[in-house]
Design a protein around this motif. Structure first.
Motif, PDB file in Angstrom:
ATOM      1  N   PRO A   1       0.833  -1.200   0.000  1.00 37.54           N
ATOM      2  CA  PRO A   1       0.000   0.000   0.000  1.00 37.54           C
ATOM      3  C   PRO A   1       0.869   1.251   0.000  1.00 37.54           C
ATOM      4  CG  PRO A   1      -0.757  -1.583   1.650  1.00 37.54           C
ATOM      5  CD  PRO A   1       0.561  -2.079   1.149  1.00 37.54           C
ATOM      6  N   PRO A   2       0.456   2.307  -0.696  1.00 35.54           N
ATOM      7  CA  PRO A   2       1.270   3.531  -0.756  1.00 35.54           C
ATOM      8  C   PRO A   2       1.591   4.113   0.611  1.00 35.54           C
ATOM      9  CG  PRO A   2      -0.444   3.591  -2.435  1.00 35.54           C
ATOM     10  CD  PRO A   2      -0.726   2.396  -1.582  1.00 35.54           C
ATOM     11  N   ASP A   3       0.640   4.060   1.558  1.00 36.48           N
ATOM     12  CA  ASP A   3       0.931   4.636   2.872  1.00 36.48           C
ATOM     13  C   ASP A   3       2.012   3.849   3.604  1.00 36.48           C
ATOM     14  OD1 ASP A   3      -0.633   2.416   3.237  1.00 36.48           O
ATOM     15  OD2 ASP A   3      -2.074   3.344   4.593  1.00 36.48           O
ATOM     16  N   HIS A   4       2.071   2.516   3.382  1.00 32.06           N
ATOM     17  CA  HIS A   4       3.132   1.722   3.984  1.00 32.06           C
ATOM     18  C   HIS A   4       4.490   2.048   3.364  1.00 32.06           C
ATOM     19  CE1 HIS A   4      -0.153  -0.502   5.785  1.00 32.06           C
ATOM     20  NE2 HIS A   4       0.710  -1.299   6.419  1.00 32.06           N
ATOM     21  N   LYS A   5       4.520   2.266   2.061  1.00 31.99           N
ATOM     22  CA  LYS A   5       5.783   2.645   1.408  1.00 31.99           C
ATOM     23  C   LYS A   5       6.306   3.959   1.977  1.00 31.99           C
ATOM     24  CE  LYS A   5       4.736   0.633  -3.149  1.00 31.99           C
ATOM     25  NZ  LYS A   5       4.543   0.974  -4.593  1.00 31.99           N
ATOM     26  N   LEU A   6       5.421   4.958   2.036  1.00 32.13           N
ATOM     27  CA  LEU A   6       5.839   6.268   2.523  1.00 32.13           C
ATOM     28  C   LEU A   6       6.251   6.197   3.984  1.00 32.13           C
ATOM     29  CD1 LEU A   6       6.224   9.284   2.141  1.00 32.13           C
ATOM     30  CD2 LEU A   6       3.788   9.607   2.636  1.00 32.13           C
ATOM     31  N   GLY A   7       5.458   5.521   4.798  1.00 30.98           N
ATOM     32  CA  GLY A   7       5.786   5.410   6.216  1.00 30.98           C
ATOM     33  C   GLY A   7       7.120   4.722   6.439  1.00 30.98           C
ATOM     34  N   ALA A   8       7.352   3.626   5.715  1.00 30.57           N
ATOM     35  CA  ALA A   8       8.611   2.890   5.873  1.00 30.57           C
ATOM     36  C   ALA A   8       9.798   3.760   5.456  1.00 30.57           C
ATOM     37  CB  ALA A   8       8.570   1.603   5.054  1.00 30.57           C
ATOM     38  N   ALA A   9       9.658   4.505   4.361  1.00 29.05           N
ATOM     39  CA  ALA A   9      10.753   5.350   3.880  1.00 29.05           C
ATOM     40  C   ALA A   9      11.047   6.497   4.855  1.00 29.05           C
ATOM     41  CB  ALA A   9      10.422   5.903   2.502  1.00 29.05           C
ATOM     42  N   LEU A  10      10.007   7.166   5.329  1.00 33.13           N
ATOM     43  CA  LEU A  10      10.208   8.277   6.260  1.00 33.13           C
ATOM     44  C   LEU A  10      10.793   7.791   7.585  1.00 33.13           C
ATOM     45  CD1 LEU A  10       6.982  10.424   5.702  1.00 33.13           C
ATOM     46  CD2 LEU A  10       9.290  10.869   4.848  1.00 33.13           C
ATOM     47  N   PHE A  11      10.327   6.624   8.045  1.00 37.49           N
ATOM     48  CA  PHE A  11      10.832   6.091   9.315  1.00 37.49           C
ATOM     49  C   PHE A  11      12.321   5.778   9.209  1.00 37.49           C
ATOM     50  CE2 PHE A  11      11.605   2.953  12.599  1.00 37.49           C
ATOM     51  CZ  PHE A  11      10.902   3.471  13.676  1.00 37.49           C
ATOM     52  N   ARG A  12      12.707   5.158   8.103  1.00 34.70           N
ATOM     53  CA  ARG A  12      14.132   4.846   7.921  1.00 34.70           C
ATOM     54  C   ARG A  12      14.956   6.122   7.789  1.00 34.70           C
ATOM     55  NH1 ARG A  12      17.263   1.559   3.082  1.00 34.70           N
ATOM     56  NH2 ARG A  12      19.181   1.233   4.262  1.00 34.70           N
ATOM     57  N   LEU A  13      14.448   7.097   7.048  1.00 38.49           N
ATOM     58  CA  LEU A  13      15.168   8.348   6.847  1.00 38.49           C
ATOM     59  C   LEU A  13      15.293   9.123   8.153  1.00 38.49           C
ATOM     60  CD1 LEU A  13      16.472  10.190   4.694  1.00 38.49           C
ATOM     61  CD2 LEU A  13      14.223  11.210   4.329  1.00 38.49           C
ATOM     62  N   ALA A  14      14.243   9.103   8.968  1.00 39.63           N
ATOM     63  CA  ALA A  14      14.238   9.894  10.199  1.00 39.63           C
ATOM     64  C   ALA A  14      15.113   9.291  11.285  1.00 39.63           C
ATOM     65  CB  ALA A  14      12.807  10.043  10.715  1.00 39.63           C
ATOM     66  N   HIS A  15      15.179   7.966  11.361  1.00 42.56           N
ATOM     67  CA  HIS A  15      15.840   7.313  12.495  1.00 42.56           C
ATOM     68  C   HIS A  15      17.057   6.485  12.100  1.00 42.56           C
ATOM     69  CE1 HIS A  15      12.440   8.504  14.992  1.00 42.56           C
ATOM     70  NE2 HIS A  15      11.641   8.068  14.036  1.00 42.56           N
ATOM     71  N   ALA A  16      17.441   6.520  10.822  1.00 43.21           N
ATOM     72  CA  ALA A  16      18.550   5.680  10.351  1.00 43.21           C
ATOM     73  C   ALA A  16      18.312   4.231  10.739  1.00 43.21           C
ATOM     74  CB  ALA A  16      19.883   6.184  10.908  1.00 43.21           C
TER      75      ALA A  16
ATOM     76  N   LEU B   1      23.337   8.326  -2.388  1.00 42.26           N
ATOM     77  CA  LEU B   1      23.339   9.378  -1.373  1.00 42.26           C
ATOM     78  C   LEU B   1      22.893  10.736  -1.907  1.00 42.26           C
ATOM     79  CD1 LEU B   1      23.939  10.416   1.460  1.00 42.26           C
ATOM     80  CD2 LEU B   1      26.360  10.578   0.827  1.00 42.26           C
ATOM     81  N   PRO B   2      23.363  11.213  -3.080  1.00 44.84           N
ATOM     82  CA  PRO B   2      22.909  12.533  -3.553  1.00 44.84           C
ATOM     83  C   PRO B   2      21.393  12.631  -3.690  1.00 44.84           C
ATOM     84  CG  PRO B   2      24.825  11.837  -4.806  1.00 44.84           C
ATOM     85  CD  PRO B   2      24.414  10.662  -3.968  1.00 44.84           C
ATOM     86  N   TYR B   3      20.755  11.564  -4.190  1.00 44.71           N
ATOM     87  CA  TYR B   3      19.298  11.599  -4.345  1.00 44.71           C
ATOM     88  C   TYR B   3      18.599  11.660  -2.986  1.00 44.71           C
ATOM     89  CZ  TYR B   3      20.643  10.036  -9.003  1.00 44.71           C
ATOM     90  OH  TYR B   3      21.229   9.933 -10.237  1.00 44.71           O
ATOM     91  N   VAL B   4      19.160  10.981  -2.007  1.00 43.44           N
ATOM     92  CA  VAL B   4      18.551  10.981  -0.676  1.00 43.44           C
ATOM     93  C   VAL B   4      18.718  12.353  -0.016  1.00 43.44           C
ATOM     94  CG1 VAL B   4      18.532   9.854   1.581  1.00 43.44           C
ATOM     95  CG2 VAL B   4      18.976   8.503  -0.464  1.00 43.44           C
ATOM     96  N   VAL B   5      19.881  12.997  -0.220  1.00 44.55           N
ATOM     97  CA  VAL B   5      20.087  14.339   0.333  1.00 44.55           C
ATOM     98  C   VAL B   5      19.110  15.331  -0.295  1.00 44.55           C
ATOM     99  CG1 VAL B   5      21.707  16.249   0.561  1.00 44.55           C
ATOM    100  CG2 VAL B   5      22.504  13.901   0.892  1.00 44.55           C
ATOM    101  N   VAL B   6      18.948  15.259  -1.616  1.00 44.78           N
ATOM    102  CA  VAL B   6      17.990  16.142  -2.290  1.00 44.78           C
ATOM    103  C   VAL B   6      16.584  15.882  -1.765  1.00 44.78           C
ATOM    104  CG1 VAL B   6      16.915  16.681  -4.501  1.00 44.78           C
ATOM    105  CG2 VAL B   6      19.391  16.443  -4.356  1.00 44.78           C
ATOM    106  N   ALA B   7      16.238  14.613  -1.560  1.00 51.36           N
ATOM    107  CA  ALA B   7      14.920  14.287  -1.008  1.00 51.36           C
ATOM    108  C   ALA B   7      14.749  14.891   0.382  1.00 51.36           C
ATOM    109  CB  ALA B   7      14.730  12.770  -0.948  1.00 51.36           C
ATOM    110  N   GLY B   8      15.809  14.859   1.200  1.00 55.04           N
ATOM    111  CA  GLY B   8      15.725  15.467   2.531  1.00 55.04           C
ATOM    112  C   GLY B   8      15.523  16.968   2.460  1.00 55.04           C
ATOM    113  N   CYS B   9      16.190  17.634   1.511  1.00 52.02           N
ATOM    114  CA  CYS B   9      16.021  19.086   1.356  1.00 52.02           C
ATOM    115  C   CYS B   9      14.619  19.432   0.846  1.00 52.02           C
ATOM    116  CB  CYS B   9      17.075  19.633   0.395  1.00 52.02           C
ATOM    117  SG  CYS B   9      18.779  19.489   0.997  1.00 52.02           S
TER     118      CYS B   9
END
Length: 447
Positions: A166-181, A382-390
């Motif tokens: 489900p799209p909400d699971h994809k987004l949640g999983a990505a944000l959780f990993r990005l936020a907490h390493a 890494l560059p794509y992830v940094v741009v995503a964070g910005c």
């Protein structure tokens, strides 16, 4: 007489030998071990197994109330303890294992619980939870989460796709990993994903979607984007300034160049430069360098005492002084009074440059994965992830999301430190800086 007496002696019967003593009784047969009490070691292992089981159950039942950093710290410790106890029990004889585990069930949680019982699904179905739970987990409120989900328009699950989530699971999983390493294994377990590999693919799919769908938030050439930045810097005593340019290291593998407005929004980002490359060599190879003449073209000049000043960007000391990029004066040894026009200008300049340092600091603080050391093949992403964070940083500013109080900014101060530029300065750039310095000196004396 004597002879008959001797005969009587000789006719005396020999003594009858004593009957042999009966053989010793065999020792009693020991009771079967299955009927005896377990040895002390087995009892201790049972208590240890029971403690680990209760700890695992507590962490599972209270995971919605625990801070993500707490659960991420507890999970590997508890799972490691559970596996260690299981290995110890496996060394016992089979009948002792059965005896020890008669009333216990020690089995570590599966890496991926069913989607229907995952932590994320229980979070979605718990309306009574405070909004701080969403901010702790995803660095944004629940309304902002679903607004972002709508903006990204992630693909719905398809039966033919290996990533049918489900799209909400994809987004949640990505944000959780990005936020907490968070490790991919922990993300998969928390969101009910089939495997850590699926969690990793979901992460990069969401980062690509952010770069594609939110790219408009970094459109420097958009109408009025530059002119809207001028009032904010005027409030910082920097007339006609349109942005602050800065550099920062991410993941130990890439340097980012960014232009930021007075409100902390990113106006332009260029990532992926080798950490050994000086910023003075990075700047001429960026899109900003080639497009600044168009971006700043036809803009009105600011008329100050001593001359006119075109629109410009603030630049750090590691960059060259240019007509459109104003850097600070070199600090003169012995000039400690702070009353010279150069010192006053440098003070105001440093205050203006703080906006780009804060923006980088907020990105690193919100998205802890960018603070991790990226090695091997991961460096390419890494560059794509940094741009995503910005871009997410800009999105949250647009949504009015405040910086979470529990997030500490400025932990990595060395990431923004670069060697000063030692080349020649542009003459027109020197004129513009001198006019600004004279203006600021007059303003300072009139107060």
């Amino acid at each position: 007489m004597v002879a008959s007496g001797c005969n009587r002696k000789r006719s005396r019967r020999a003594p009858v030998p004593a009957p042999p003593s009966p053989p010793p009784l065999p020792p009693p047969e020991p009771e079967p071990e299955s009927q005896s009490k377990p040895p002390q070691l087995t009892s201790l292992l049972a208590l240890l197994a029971s403690s680990v089981t209760l700890a695992l159950r507590f962490a599972s039942d209270r995971d919605l109330l625990l801070h993500p950093s707490q659960t991420l710290a507890l999970d590997p410790l508890l799972l490691s303890a559970a596996r260690a106890v299981s290995r110890l029990l496996a060394q016992l004889p089979l009948h002792l294992q059965t005896l020890t585990l008669t009333s216990l069930s020690l089995s570590p949680p599966t890496p991926s619980p069913p989607l229907t019982s995952s932590w994320f699904l229980r979070l979605l179905s718990s309306p009574s939870l405070p909004d701080s739970a969403w901010r702790d987990a995803f660095r944004m409120s629940k309304p902002a989460f679903f607004q972002l989900l709508h903006a990204l328009a992630l693909s719905a699950p398809a039966s033919s796709s290996s990533l049918a989530l489900p799209p909400d699971h994809k987004l949640g999983a990505a944000l959780f990993r990005l936020a907490h390493a968070a490790p991919a294994r922990a993300v998969a377990r928390r969101f009910g994903l089939p495997s850590p590999a699926v969690a990793a693919r979901a992460f990069y799919e969401v980062c690509r979607a952010i770069a594609d769908r939110l790219a408009v938030l970094l459109d420097l050439a958009a109408p009025d984007r530059i002119s809207r930045a001028v009032p904010g810097f005027c409030a910082l005593s920097l007339p006609n300034c349109c942005g602050a340019l800065g550099y920062s290291r991410f993941g130990g593998a890439a340097v980012a160049q960014a232009l930021v407005d007075a409100d902390g929004r990113f106006l332009d980002v260029s990532v992926g430069w080798d950490p050994s490359t000086p910023p003075a060599e990075i700047l001429p190879r960026t899109k900003l360098y080639s497009s600044q003449s168009i971006v700043l073209a036809n803009a009105p000049h600011g008329e100050l005492i001593g001359g006119s000043v075109p629109r410009y960007f603030l630049g750090p000391a590691c960059s060259p002084l240019l007509p459109w990029l104003v850097t600070p004066y070199k600090e003169e040894t012995g000039a400690a009074d702070g009353l010279s026009k150069e010192s006053i200008f440098n003070h105001v300049h440093a205050h203006g440059m703080q906006v780009v340092r804060n923006a980088f600091g907020h990105v690193r603080a919100r998205w802890r994965l960018l603070e991790e050391c990226w090695e091997g093949e991961c460096q390419e992403a890494l560059p794509y992830v940094v741009v995503a964070g910005c871009l997410l940083h800009n999105f949250l500013i647009k949504c009015g999301e405040p910086m979470h109080e529990g997030i500490q900014v400025g932990a990595n101060c060395d990431a923004d430190v670069f060697v000063d530029f030692e080349g020649e300065n542009d003459k027109e750039g020197e004129r513009i800086r001198d006019v600004l310095a004279a203006h600021l000196s007059l303003v300072s004396r009139s107060r």
